[in-house]
Design a protein around this motif. Structure first.
Motif, short mmCIF file in Angstrom:
data_model
loop_
_atom_site.label_atom_id
_atom_site.label_comp_id
_atom_site.label_asym_id
_atom_site.label_seq_id
_atom_site.Cartn_x
_atom_site.Cartn_y
_atom_site.Cartn_z
N LYS A 1 -4.56 -0.60 -5.99
CA LYS A 1 -4.64 0.54 -5.06
C LYS A 1 -3.54 1.53 -5.43
O LYS A 1 -3.78 2.75 -5.49
N TYR A 2 -2.35 1.03 -5.69
CA TYR A 2 -1.22 1.87 -6.11
C TYR A 2 -1.52 2.57 -7.44
O TYR A 2 -1.34 3.78 -7.57
N LYS B 1 -11.09 -3.29 -7.43
CA LYS B 1 -11.88 -2.17 -6.91
C LYS B 1 -12.56 -2.62 -5.62
O LYS B 1 -12.79 -3.81 -5.42
N ASP C 1 -10.93 7.64 -9.69
CA ASP C 1 -11.70 6.40 -9.83
C ASP C 1 -11.55 5.81 -11.23
O ASP C 1 -12.52 5.66 -11.98
N GLU D 1 -13.35 -2.73 -1.28
CA GLU D 1 -12.63 -2.92 -0.02
C GLU D 1 -11.51 -3.95 -0.12
O GLU D 1 -10.52 -3.87 0.60
N THR E 1 -4.41 3.21 -8.80
CA THR E 1 -5.49 4.18 -8.61
C THR E 1 -4.94 5.48 -8.01
O THR E 1 -5.31 6.58 -8.43
N ALA E 2 -4.04 5.36 -7.04
CA ALA E 2 -3.41 6.55 -6.44
C ALA E 2 -2.56 7.29 -7.46
O ALA E 2 -2.57 8.53 -7.51
N PRO F 1 -3.40 -4.64 -3.73
CA PRO F 1 -2.47 -3.53 -3.50
C PRO F 1 -1.92 -2.89 -4.79
O PRO F 1 -1.73 -1.68 -4.83
N ILE G 1 -9.61 -4.48 -2.78
CA ILE G 1 -8.77 -4.12 -3.92
C ILE G 1 -7.33 -4.64 -3.71
O ILE G 1 -6.79 -4.55 -2.60
N ALA H 1 0.84 -1.20 0.00
CA ALA H 1 0.00 0.00 0.00
C ALA H 1 0.87 1.25 0.00
O ALA H 1 0.47 2.29 -0.50
#
Length: 171
Positions: free
Chosen positions: A122-123, A113, A135, A115, A125-126, A119, A117, A14
């Motif tokens: 998640k990376y 996508k 999104d 809860e 998306t950031a 890692p 998701i 994360a």
């Protein structure tokens, strides 16, 4: 102890500073280490076998063959949208080979996508948010393009075909 180790691994992912820090299980039972792709562009795509965009597998394979010297494609099967990837990893692998002759790299099924998701997503998306894309994963076959240094340079929605000029102009 296993739960603590898993939590620590997920926390490390994360906070990843680079795509090259990620290692994920491959669909072939191998490990996909993104560090091995330094110096090449990387196209990461969330895929599904029962989607209206599923025929994009054919163009992804053609893109892989045409640009394999400078581009790595990694598909990530996901069942996040409409239950369109219900199969097991083995079933997905067989489907991709049988129907589209897929030879590009495929990871094991993940969540892209929500809860749970993965890692890596998640990376991504950031990183997309830093480009002004909020999104980014709205459906199957969203494409993330990273440059030769591992920096995210573009996000393409599902409707953008792999061989489109919009995408290939960035290769």
């Amino acid at each position: 102890m296993k739960t603590l180790l898993l939590a620590m691994t997920l926390a490390a992912f994360a906070m990843a500073a680079s795509i090259y820090e990620f290692k994920v299980p491959g669909l072939e039972g191998n490990e996909i280490d993104f560090a091995q792709y330094k110096g090449k562009k990387i196209l990461i795509v969330n895929t599904a076998s029962k989607c209206g965009y599923t025929p994009q597998y054919e163009e992804l394979e053609a893109l892989h063959k045409k640009y394999k010297d400078k581009l790595v494609i990694v598909g990530f099967p996901a069942n996040n949208f409409g239950g369109q990837e219900p199969g097991s990893n083995t079933e997905i692998k067989e489907f991709c080979k049988r129907n589209y002759g897929v030879t590009f790299t495929m990871a094991e099924k993940v969540s892209v996508k929500g809860e749970d998701i993965h890692p890596l997503f998640k990376y991504l998306t950031a990183e997309a948010a830093k480009l002004g894309v909020q999104d980014p994963v709205k459906w199957n076959f969203t494409k993330f393009l990273l440059d030769e240094k591992g920096k995210l340079i573009a996000v393409f929605p599902s409707k953008v075909k792999p061989l489109s000029e919009e995408l290939t102009a960035k290769l």
